[in-house]
Design an enzyme around this catalytic site. Structure first.
Site, PDB file in Angstrom:
ATOM      1  N   ASP A  68       0.853  -1.182   0.000  1.00  0.00           N
ATOM      2  CA  ASP A  68       0.000   0.000   0.000  1.00  0.00           C
ATOM      3  C   ASP A  68       0.891   1.234   0.000  1.00  0.00           C
ATOM      4  OD1 ASP A  68      -2.580   1.275   0.205  1.00  0.00           O
ATOM      5  OD2 ASP A  68      -3.218  -0.420   1.422  1.00  0.00           O
ATOM      6  N   GLU A  79      -6.890   3.490  -5.660  1.00  0.00           N
ATOM      7  CA  GLU A  79      -8.164   3.699  -4.963  1.00  0.00           C
ATOM      8  C   GLU A  79      -8.694   5.062  -5.380  1.00  0.00           C
ATOM      9  OE1 GLU A  79      -9.973   3.872  -0.433  1.00  0.00           O
ATOM     10  OE2 GLU A  79      -8.123   4.944  -0.914  1.00  0.00           O
ATOM     11  N   ASP A  91     -11.969  -1.378   4.414  1.00  0.00           N
ATOM     12  CA  ASP A  91     -12.872  -0.243   4.633  1.00  0.00           C
ATOM     13  C   ASP A  91     -14.345  -0.611   4.472  1.00  0.00           C
ATOM     14  OD1 ASP A  91     -10.889   1.617   5.196  1.00  0.00           O
ATOM     15  OD2 ASP A  91     -10.664   2.250   3.111  1.00  0.00           O
TER      16      ASP A  91
END
Length: 578
Positions: free
Chosen positions: A106, A269, A345
């Protein structure tokens, strides 16, 4: 990339890969401190490989104060001490590569932690060489002479996006928590630093990145007030001013150039990015920006306009429209989809989009695996999804939550004077969609703390772990885990159809059955899925009633396809036409 001569489709390793996402704090604790860690991940690599995984995506494990569970980074070149060391990361990379898997990390570069050396220097003085690494603005003065933030933008974690600094009499921008100041990508020195971080990890053996909130890096530099879309709120949604800004593609091409040098994996994202005509500018092969992006249409279709954690009833026809839009558009325009229903999430998909009732849960989890896993795109499975893990029980109160976003949202509703009925509606929706649902420890076995740790974990284990755990599923051919392995085997074994084939929606209006066909040249596969809790009669279109074979069935007893079929609750059938 290798070009397919018949259709002009470019083939690539990352298109054919199955991705498994790991949230390190919740995966496996190796040193009995109640927090998952990198050695714990290493101990489970064979378990991951056995499902048919090609790529592991690791959520942030960098050095961090952990205000937002690692998405607030203070050192991009070191590891959070609770998770391990750089040597542990090296061992993880080697262990994955030895098993023919790759590692994606990430990368969080829209913002840093306020404890990063850059920001500590920036806030110390207006003359700091790092001051312009962040975004600063003077206050507004109200009609009564009061100091006000530069605009009315609302943070993703509630409240203003601006935090006042007494020393300089300026505000700094933070789209997320105040401890996560936004980087100023207009400054070329910031871009150089980010590029150096990317090279540092690629040179160390990492195979690519998931880029967090990456479409927020280019903003409207006038910082105008957001339109009033929620009249009862002090601060307003300003995504039109900071998402997909004027220099986004320039910045992405800069990173893309480095990623292509290494043939690296990239997925962005990108919230508030639902127009495929805009998304294709990021993911089209000739654009050379990113491989694919996460769009949010499916995971926001059950959110009310009143707020993310107010419920909204969705219809299956809506889901069909969303899936058909992205599947068709990306295929026709040489883009690529990132396929997911769960991540760190989101709530657990079996509880949110199907049913976690005991009599349905296994079938429902397998049906959703079929729904997701045989579409066109790269499939992302989140830890525990392969086991059919469910949401937190409805007995958990707000005191069991850990997530900053969820707690802030709940507190804001309470402080607004909402009735107890409204507060309970929000709490129920947090139990369905809140981020903590996916952050409970992975359920490894039926021993204390689900085999995640020998001590009380940082977050409570869900109560059903004695029945729903990895040890009970790995060697069970009828388990959700084994079913996901079958899905990945189909993707690997029939990649012409299930990876590179076209997508056709079958019956767009039926509100109980979702059916779609995948085609490659003269090969056709029909996928039939029931989203209903009861038996339902469905007629197979005549064009699919041809000689063939059932490749997969989540009930395990379907051997042929008939014209009129009774779909059992959450049934899934995959039929290959000879």
């Amino acid at each position: 990339m290798v070009k397919d001569s018949s259709l002009g489709i470019k083939r690539a390793w990352w298109k054919e890969s199955n991705v498994y996402q790991i949230y390190p704090a919740s995966f496996k604790d190796s040193n009995d401190d109640g927090i998952g860690d990198i050695p714990g991940i290493i101990s489970k690599l064979d378990y991951i490989k056995n499902i048919g995984v090609d790529v592991v995506w690791l959520c942030p494990c960098y050095k961090s104060p952990q205000v937002d569970m690692g998405y607030d980074i203070l050192d991009y070149r070191d590891i959070y001490e609770k998770y391990g060391t750089l040597s542990d990361i090296d061992e993880l990379i080697n262990g994955l590569h030895q098993r023919k898997m790759k590692l994606v990390m990430d990368l969080v570069v829209n913002h840093t932690s306020d404890q990063h050396e850059w920001f500590k220097s920036a806030i110390s003085s207006k003359d700091s060489p790092y001051r312009d690494f962040y975004i600063w603005r003077k206050p507004k003065i109200g009609s009564n002479g009061e100091r006000l933030p530069p605009n009315n933008w609302v943070s993703h974690f509630t409240g203003s996006t601006w935090e006042y600094d007494d020393k300089s009499d300026e505000y700094y921008l933070h789209l997320f928590a105040k401890e996560q100041p936004d980087l100023n990508w207009e400054n070329p020195k910031v871009r150089t630093e980010v590029n150096n971080i990317i090279r540092f990890w690629l040179d160390r053996g990492v195979d690519g990145f998931r880029l967090d909130a990456i479409n927020f890096i280019s903003k409207d530099l006038d910082f105008p007030d957001a339109p009033i879309t929620n009249p009862s709120a002090k601060y307003q949604d300003a995504t039109i001013h900071y998402a997909n800004g004027p220099r986004l593609h320039e910045y992405l091409r800069g990173m893309g150039q480095i990623l292509r040098e290494y043939d690296a994996f990239s997925v962005g994202e990108m919230g508030s990015f639902n127009d495929p005509n805009e998304v294709i500018k990021v993911v089209a092969e000739e654009r050379e920006e990113l491989n694919m992006i996460f769009q949010f249409e499916i995971v926001t279709m059950d959110a009310s306009t009143a707020g993310r954690y107010f419920p909204r009833k969705w219809m299956l026809s809506e889901l069909k429209r969303i899936v058909n839009k992205w599947e068709t558009y990306m295929y026709e325009n040489h883009g690529w989809n990132a396929l997911y229903l769960e991540n760190h999430d989101q709530g657990r998909s079996v509880s949110r989009f199907a049913s976690d009732k005991p009599e349905f849960r296994s079938y429902a989890a397998k049906m959703l695996a079929t729904f997701l896993g045989l579409q066109s795109g790269t499939v992302f499975v989140y830890e525990g999804q392969e086991l059919g893990m469910a949401n937190m029980p409805n007995t958990w109160g707000i005191d069991r939550f850990k997530d900053l976003e969820s707690i802030n949202f709940y507190n804001e509703v309470v402080e607004s004077g909402a009735s107890e009925e409204v507060v309970q509606v929000v709490l129920a929706d947090l139990r369905k969609k809140g981020r903590d649902n996916s952050r409970t420890p992975v359920q490894w076995d039926s021993t204390a703390f689900a085999g995640f740790s020998t001590v009380q974990p940082w977050m409570d284990v869900i109560d059903d772990y004695k029945e729903w755990n990895a040890a009970s599923q790995v060697n069970d051919p009828l388990s959700v885990y084994s079913y996901w392995r079958s899905i990945f085997e189909l993707r690997h074994g029939y990649k012409d159809i299930f990876v590179y084939g076209s997508f056709t929606l079958v019956d767009s209006t039926d509100e109980q059955v979702f059916a779609y066909a995948r085609r490659y040249e003269d090969k056709v596969a029909l996928v039939i899925l029931s989203f209903a809790e009861e038996d339902y009669s469905w007629t197979v279109p005549e064009e699919y009633l041809k000689q063939g074979q059932v490749l997969l069935s989540n009930y395990g007893d379907v051997s042929m396809l008939k014209s009129d079929i009774i779909m059992r609750p959450f049934e899934a059938i995959v039929y290959l036409i000879d």
